[in-house]
Design a protein around this motif. Structure first.
Motif, PDB file in Angstrom:
ATOM      1  N   ASP A 181       9.140  24.121  -7.979  1.00 16.31           N
ATOM      2  CA  ASP A 181       9.122  22.635  -7.262  1.00 16.31           C
ATOM      3  C   ASP A 181      11.010  22.901  -7.674  1.00 16.31           C
ATOM      4  OD1 ASP A 181       8.899  22.047  -9.448  1.00 16.31           O
ATOM      5  OD2 ASP A 181       6.998  20.238  -8.916  1.00 16.31           O
ATOM      6  N   THR A 182      11.579  23.697  -8.180  1.00 16.18           N
ATOM      7  CA  THR A 182      12.998  22.399  -7.938  1.00 16.18           C
ATOM      8  C   THR A 182      14.054  22.211  -7.018  1.00 16.18           C
ATOM      9  OG1 THR A 182      14.775  22.896  -9.090  1.00 16.18           O
ATOM     10  CG2 THR A 182      14.061  25.171  -8.344  1.00 16.18           C
ATOM     11  N   ASN A 183      14.929  21.870  -6.693  1.00 11.71           N
ATOM     12  CA  ASN A 183      15.348  21.576  -5.277  1.00 11.71           C
ATOM     13  C   ASN A 183      17.372  21.432  -5.688  1.00 11.71           C
ATOM     14  OD1 ASN A 183      16.235  18.784  -5.449  1.00 11.71           O
ATOM     15  ND2 ASN A 183      13.903  18.580  -5.704  1.00 11.71           N
ATOM     16  N   PRO A 184      17.721  21.472  -4.868  1.00 10.62           N
ATOM     17  CA  PRO A 184      19.238  21.684  -4.671  1.00 10.62           C
ATOM     18  C   PRO A 184      20.029  20.243  -6.033  1.00 10.62           C
ATOM     19  CG  PRO A 184      18.705  22.067  -2.989  1.00 10.62           C
ATOM     20  CD  PRO A 184      17.547  21.677  -3.231  1.00 10.62           C
ATOM     21  N   ILE A 185      19.205  18.991  -5.811  1.00  4.52           N
ATOM     22  CA  ILE A 185      19.737  17.717  -6.274  1.00  4.52           C
ATOM     23  C   ILE A 185      19.214  17.616  -7.610  1.00  4.52           C
ATOM     24  CG2 ILE A 185      19.065  15.481  -6.184  1.00  4.52           C
ATOM     25  CD1 ILE A 185      20.722  16.620  -3.582  1.00  4.52           C
ATOM     26  N   ILE A 186      18.034  18.386  -7.863  1.00  2.00           N
ATOM     27  CA  ILE A 186      17.742  18.391  -9.605  1.00  2.00           C
ATOM     28  C   ILE A 186      19.103  19.924 -10.114  1.00  2.00           C
ATOM     29  CG2 ILE A 186      15.516  19.355 -11.181  1.00  2.00           C
ATOM     30  CD1 ILE A 186      15.444  16.139  -9.401  1.00  2.00           C
ATOM     31  N   SER A 187      18.663  21.040  -9.474  1.00  2.00           N
ATOM     32  CA  SER A 187      19.734  21.888  -9.726  1.00  2.00           C
ATOM     33  C   SER A 187      20.696  21.405  -9.907  1.00  2.00           C
ATOM     34  CB  SER A 187      19.555  23.051  -9.240  1.00  2.00           C
ATOM     35  OG  SER A 187      18.412  23.562  -8.817  1.00  2.00           O
TER      36      SER A 187
ATOM     37  N   GLU B  18      17.237  27.139   1.347  1.00  2.00           N
ATOM     38  CA  GLU B  18      16.062  27.211   1.996  1.00  2.00           C
ATOM     39  C   GLU B  18      15.619  25.324   1.938  1.00  2.00           C
ATOM     40  OE1 GLU B  18      13.628  29.071  -1.595  1.00  2.00           O
ATOM     41  OE2 GLU B  18      14.450  31.300  -0.717  1.00  2.00           O
ATOM     42  N   SER B  19      13.662  25.374   2.247  1.00  2.00           N
ATOM     43  CA  SER B  19      13.477  23.949   2.530  1.00  2.00           C
ATOM     44  C   SER B  19      13.053  23.545   1.540  1.00  2.00           C
ATOM     45  CB  SER B  19      12.395  23.861   3.611  1.00  2.00           C
ATOM     46  OG  SER B  19      12.858  24.345   4.529  1.00  2.00           O
ATOM     47  N   PHE B  20      13.107  22.077   1.507  1.00  2.00           N
ATOM     48  CA  PHE B  20      12.809  21.495  -0.167  1.00  2.00           C
ATOM     49  C   PHE B  20      12.989  19.753  -0.010  1.00  2.00           C
ATOM     50  CE2 PHE B  20      17.524  20.742   0.221  1.00  2.00           C
ATOM     51  CZ  PHE B  20      17.251  19.453  -0.447  1.00  2.00           C
ATOM     52  N   ILE B  21      11.402  19.194  -1.131  1.00  2.00           N
ATOM     53  CA  ILE B  21      11.326  18.161  -1.216  1.00  2.00           C
ATOM     54  C   ILE B  21      11.451  17.464  -2.085  1.00  2.00           C
ATOM     55  CG2 ILE B  21       8.966  16.890  -1.496  1.00  2.00           C
ATOM     56  CD1 ILE B  21       7.859  18.478   0.086  1.00  2.00           C
TER      57      ILE B  21
END
Length: 355
Positions: A183-189, A2-5
């Motif tokens: 507003d989580t994203n793959p990097i934060i996860s 999915e898209s993320f910021i």
């Protein structure tokens, strides 16, 4: 995917052993010549060490920081800032001191240098919680985020094991909530998962060898990752509940976060399968809630809100206050379910019947 910021926070981090000695260099890099050192009353001796590290750039010490960042304490500190014409603040200590530095920065935009001595993680977030008249309010601003964070493993070596454990669970809560934030994203996860993995692995070692620098280094590293995650995502039920309880009943910050954590995770678990899968992997266990409860028992820390001063008759009011201004949360918040959650956390039952 999915898209993320993703937007990195601009804080500068110095990590290692003996790094506190770089305080003067960091002040010079920031162009600071009149530093005010902040601490709690019990850490005045540590503030004097910071004075030595910073040298002639220090113009004073304010040793009045206290839990939950009361507005009246901030106002007293601001008068000292003005009287001494301070051009920057150095916060040395845990969340209480760091919160005061952030409150001053919000009002003055003065640069902050932080030397954390616990694993609470406030130093890595642009978030400030302040208390006034029994109500704790939270806000975000770029002005709140410290300019430099100096992580010195040596400053944590003497932190008592129970306080260390409580502080670490507080940090784990940051990462857990970041995993299911809207507003989580793959990097934060990835960072959250690694932070939880590091702390869950290090906690049993802390119990056995509390003065081992390698264990303390892992604890500090994990806490940094977890707090960074909180600073880059939206807080949910866990933090709103802890802020409500802390402000209303003046409960100790880390203890409240530690006790509430497994109950909120259990509450949200049915609707956060991806986050739960990451936690299972990080903890090397298929039951993250039970893992947290077992770790808390092993660390011999408080496991019930009743044991840290919350009155049972305060549950209804806390639920009402929470629902009046809720944070984003993956599961809808209803009075009956939240009351049950708080009843279990108050009693420390470890019940698996919240849902």
């Amino acid at each position: 995917m999915e898209s993320f910021i993703y937007q990195a926070q601009p804080a500068r981090v110095i990590f290692g052993s003996g790094t506190a000695a770089q305080l003067a260099d960091e002040a010079q890099r920031l162009g600071l010549k009149r530093l005010l050192i902040l601490c709690t009353p019990g850490q005045a001796a540590l503030a004097e060490r910071a004075r030595q590290w910073a040298g002639e750039r220090v113009v004073g010490i304010f040793a009045g920081a206290t839990m939950h960042t009361p507005v009246d304490v901030t106002e007293r500190a601001l008068r000292v800032v003005q009287d001494l014409h301070a051009d920057g603040v150095v916060s040395i200590g845990g969340g209480s001191t760091i919160g005061l530095g952030k409150a001053i920065a919000l009002r003055t935009d003065l640069p902050q240098i932080v030397l954390p001595t616990t694993y609470a993680g406030s130093e890595m977030t642009p978030i400030l919680g302040e208390t006034k008249d029994g109500l704790k309010t939270t806000q975000r601003s770029p002005r709140i985020l410290p300019e430099t964070v100096i992580y010195d493993v040596d400053l944590s070596l003497s932190l008592p094991s129970p306080i260390s454990a409580l502080s670490a669970f507080n940090a784990i809560a940051h990462a857990v909530e970041a995993l299911y934030a809207p507003d989580t994203n793959p990097i934060i996860s990835l960072m959250a998962q690694e932070g939880v993995r590091t702390l869950v692995r290090a906690l049993p070692q802390l119990i056995e060898t509390p003065h081992d620098p390698a264990v303390r280094s892992d604890m500090l590293y994990g806490a940094w990752l977890c707090s960074y995650c909180l600073g880059n995502t939206t807080m949910g039920l866990h933090h709103k509940l802890c802020h409500t309880l802390g402000g209303a009943f003046n409960l100790p910050h880390a203890e409240t976060h530690t006790i509430v954590l497994p109950y909120v995770l259990e509450f949200n678990a049915p609707v956060i399968p991806d986050a739960m899968a990451r936690l299972c992997h990080a903890m090397n266990d298929d039951d993250p809630v039970n893992t947290l409860l077992a770790l808390e028992r092993a660390c011999r820390i408080p496991m019930a809100l009743k044991d840290i001063g919350m009155p049972e008759e305060g549950i209804a009011g806390a639920v009402q206050q929470l629902l009046a201004n809720p944070y984003a949360n993956p599961r809808p918040l209803e009075t009956i379910e939240l009351t049950t959650l708080l009843e279990h956390a108050w009693a420390g039952t470890g019940s698996r019947a919240i849902g």
